[in-house]
Scaffold this active site. Structure first.
Site, PDB file in Angstrom:
ATOM      1  N   ARG A 106       0.855  -1.180   0.000  1.00 15.91           N
ATOM      2  CA  ARG A 106       0.000   0.000   0.000  1.00 15.91           C
ATOM      3  C   ARG A 106       0.898   1.240   0.000  1.00 15.91           C
ATOM      4  O   ARG A 106       2.074   1.176   0.390  1.00 15.91           O
ATOM      5  CB  ARG A 106      -0.906   0.033   1.225  1.00 15.91           C
ATOM      6  CG  ARG A 106      -1.883  -1.133   1.336  1.00 15.91           C
ATOM      7  CD  ARG A 106      -2.736  -0.976   2.587  1.00 15.91           C
ATOM      8  NE  ARG A 106      -3.728  -2.048   2.722  1.00 15.91           N
ATOM      9  CZ  ARG A 106      -3.551  -3.156   3.431  1.00 15.91           C
ATOM     10  NH1 ARG A 106      -2.399  -3.350   4.071  1.00 15.91           N
ATOM     11  NH2 ARG A 106      -4.517  -4.065   3.515  1.00 15.91           N
ATOM     12  N   HIS A 136      -2.256   2.567  -6.088  1.00 15.65           N
ATOM     13  CA  HIS A 136      -3.014   1.383  -5.680  1.00 15.65           C
ATOM     14  C   HIS A 136      -3.292   0.460  -6.871  1.00 15.65           C
ATOM     15  O   HIS A 136      -3.539  -0.729  -6.682  1.00 15.65           O
ATOM     16  CB  HIS A 136      -4.329   1.798  -5.022  1.00 15.65           C
ATOM     17  CG  HIS A 136      -4.746   0.881  -3.911  1.00 15.65           C
ATOM     18  ND1 HIS A 136      -4.037   0.756  -2.735  1.00 15.65           N
ATOM     19  CD2 HIS A 136      -5.787   0.016  -3.807  1.00 15.65           C
ATOM     20  CE1 HIS A 136      -4.633  -0.127  -1.953  1.00 15.65           C
ATOM     21  NE2 HIS A 136      -5.685  -0.602  -2.587  1.00 15.65           N
ATOM     22  N   ARG A 174      -0.831  -2.241  -6.821  1.00 21.59           N
ATOM     23  CA  ARG A 174      -1.168  -3.286  -5.839  1.00 21.59           C
ATOM     24  C   ARG A 174      -2.219  -4.229  -6.426  1.00 21.59           C
ATOM     25  O   ARG A 174      -2.131  -5.449  -6.277  1.00 21.59           O
ATOM     26  CB  ARG A 174      -1.684  -2.627  -4.568  1.00 21.59           C
ATOM     27  CG  ARG A 174      -2.153  -3.591  -3.474  1.00 21.59           C
ATOM     28  CD  ARG A 174      -2.441  -2.797  -2.207  1.00 21.59           C
ATOM     29  NE  ARG A 174      -3.301  -3.495  -1.261  1.00 21.59           N
ATOM     30  CZ  ARG A 174      -2.867  -4.338  -0.324  1.00 21.59           C
ATOM     31  NH1 ARG A 174      -1.576  -4.605  -0.224  1.00 21.59           N
ATOM     32  NH2 ARG A 174      -3.722  -4.906   0.505  1.00 21.59           N
ATOM     33  N   HIS A 196      -4.795  -8.953   3.818  1.00 13.62           N
ATOM     34  CA  HIS A 196      -6.235  -8.864   4.024  1.00 13.62           C
ATOM     35  C   HIS A 196      -6.637  -9.689   5.238  1.00 13.62           C
ATOM     36  O   HIS A 196      -6.269 -10.862   5.348  1.00 13.62           O
ATOM     37  CB  HIS A 196      -6.992  -9.369   2.793  1.00 13.62           C
ATOM     38  CG  HIS A 196      -6.939  -8.438   1.638  1.00 13.62           C
ATOM     39  ND1 HIS A 196      -7.236  -8.819   0.342  1.00 13.62           N
ATOM     40  CD2 HIS A 196      -6.625  -7.109   1.563  1.00 13.62           C
ATOM     41  CE1 HIS A 196      -7.110  -7.786  -0.463  1.00 13.62           C
ATOM     42  NE2 HIS A 196      -6.742  -6.743   0.248  1.00 13.62           N
ATOM     43  N   LYS A 242      -2.824  -1.892   7.601  1.00 13.44           N
ATOM     44  CA  LYS A 242      -4.057  -1.395   8.199  1.00 13.44           C
ATOM     45  C   LYS A 242      -4.271  -2.018   9.571  1.00 13.44           C
ATOM     46  O   LYS A 242      -3.952  -3.183   9.788  1.00 13.44           O
ATOM     47  CB  LYS A 242      -5.252  -1.715   7.296  1.00 13.44           C
ATOM     48  CG  LYS A 242      -5.349  -0.835   6.063  1.00 13.44           C
ATOM     49  CD  LYS A 242      -6.639  -1.106   5.317  1.00 13.44           C
ATOM     50  CE  LYS A 242      -6.799  -0.169   4.127  1.00 13.44           C
ATOM     51  NZ  LYS A 242      -8.061  -0.423   3.395  1.00 13.44           N
ATOM     52  N   TYR A 267     -10.476 -10.400  -6.606  1.00 15.11           N
ATOM     53  CA  TYR A 267      -9.494 -10.633  -7.666  1.00 15.11           C
ATOM     54  C   TYR A 267      -9.798 -11.898  -8.463  1.00 15.11           C
ATOM     55  O   TYR A 267      -9.305 -12.055  -9.576  1.00 15.11           O
ATOM     56  CB  TYR A 267      -8.080 -10.681  -7.076  1.00 15.11           C
ATOM     57  CG  TYR A 267      -7.660  -9.361  -6.502  1.00 15.11           C
ATOM     58  CD1 TYR A 267      -7.345  -8.283  -7.334  1.00 15.11           C
ATOM     59  CD2 TYR A 267      -7.613  -9.153  -5.129  1.00 15.11           C
ATOM     60  CE1 TYR A 267      -6.986  -7.059  -6.823  1.00 15.11           C
ATOM     61  CE2 TYR A 267      -7.253  -7.928  -4.599  1.00 15.11           C
ATOM     62  CZ  TYR A 267      -6.944  -6.884  -5.449  1.00 15.11           C
ATOM     63  OH  TYR A 267      -6.598  -5.660  -4.933  1.00 15.11           O
TER      64      TYR A 267
END
Length: 307
Positions: free
Chosen positions: A150, A250, A253, A276, A181, A285
């Site tokens: 990120r 992004h 990514r 994630h 995150k 995806y």
């Protein structure tokens, strides 16, 4: 009915001072309400929740986008709230009625050839760029596309590991340690191309960075690179590399995840590499991957004439 709507539009224009374009959208929404009420038929002040639900469903059936339906319902809700303040309606029939959920757009990923062109691009002297900044930008692209980092994770990298460092790269172990995150740490393997670019940037970084600056990636002022500076430089590099798509950090990514999934099919591994918390986030995806497979099928299979 016409009087209530007309007075409300004056209220929006004079007291609320809405822009002309917004007023036009509201007027169109009220025209839809008027037509629905006349067709039912029902007086404007006697509209009930079940009417609004039915009319919202009809708008959806007519092909109106969820976002547009949400705007219509917002206009209606404001009208009945205004009427309610004057005691002209006992309740707001639009409260609790929501537009259909809009389908989440698929993340945009670059085709493999364009991602490679962006990573492999080496500006010449004719481009008039600073070789130090070009080396930095090349390293950034290699890490964004090669590691799926990120923006915040990348610009948070420091030169070396320390208790204060948000992230760092262990070149000897070919591993990037980042703070993602939710302040969750994860480790990501760094490929040979990124390590080579990192070495080159490391040789030149000292010419730009201030003496006490711990950031791995610095601007030409010698301080930690900002997200806006990164976006601007990436856009410039994409144009130089002949990539027609508007490239943002992004997107690299997304490209990392999509291309890795196309090659490996290992959804769980991609989830871990992206950091994630829930695999459902990564499953988007698989939709990109299916789209890629569909294009291959349509282009190559003799029985692919499905249309």
């Amino acid at each position: 009915m016409e009087d209530d709507i007309s007075r409300h539009l004056v209220h929006l224009e004079v007291e609320r001072r809405l822009a002309p374009r917004t007023l036009a959208m509201y007027a169109e929404a009220f025209e839809r309400l008027r037509r629905f009420a006349e067709t039912h038929p029902v007086a404007l002040r006697e509209v009930q929740v079940h009417h609004v639900r039915r009319w919202a469903a009809q708008l959806h059936g007519q092909g109106l986008a969820p976002r547009s339906i949400a705007i219509v319902l917002s206009a209606w809700r404001g009208l009945y709230r205004w009427l309610g303040r004057d005691g002209l309606v006992p309740l707001n029939p639009v409260d609790g009625v929501r537009a259909p959920k809009a389908a989440k757009p698929l993340p945009k990923a670059l085709p493999v050839d364009q991602a490679m062109a962006l990573a492999d691009h080496h500006p010449g002297a004719d481009d008039g760029g600073d070789p130090r900044l070009e080396a930095r930008d090349h390293c950034i692209v290699e890490l964004l596309y090669g590691c799926g980092l990120r923006v915040g994770e990348l610009i948070g990298l420091d030169v070396g590991a320390s208790s204060q460092a948000a992230g760092w790269i262990d070149a000897a172990d070919a591993t990037a340690h980042v703070l993602g995150k939710g302040s969750k740490r994860r480790s990501v393997p760094v490929g040979a191309a990124a390590l080579k670019a990192l070495q080159r940037w490391g040789e030149l970084r000292g010419e730009l960075a201030k003496a006490d600056e711990p950031a791995l990636f610095v601007s030409n002022r010698g301080t930690r690179l900002t997200p806006s500076q990164l976006r601007s430089r990436l856009k410039r590099r994409a144009i130089q590399a002949g990539v027609s798509t508007h490239v943002h950090p992004h997107m690299l990514r997304h490209s990392f995840a999509s291309h890795l999934l196309q090659s490996s099919g290992d959804l769980r591994a991609v989830q871990e590499l992206l950091g994630h918390a829930n695999i459902t986030t990564t499953q988007v995806y698989t939709r990109l991957d299916f789209g890629h497979l569909s294009k291959v099928y349509d282009a190559a299979h003799p029985r692919a004439k499905r249309k």
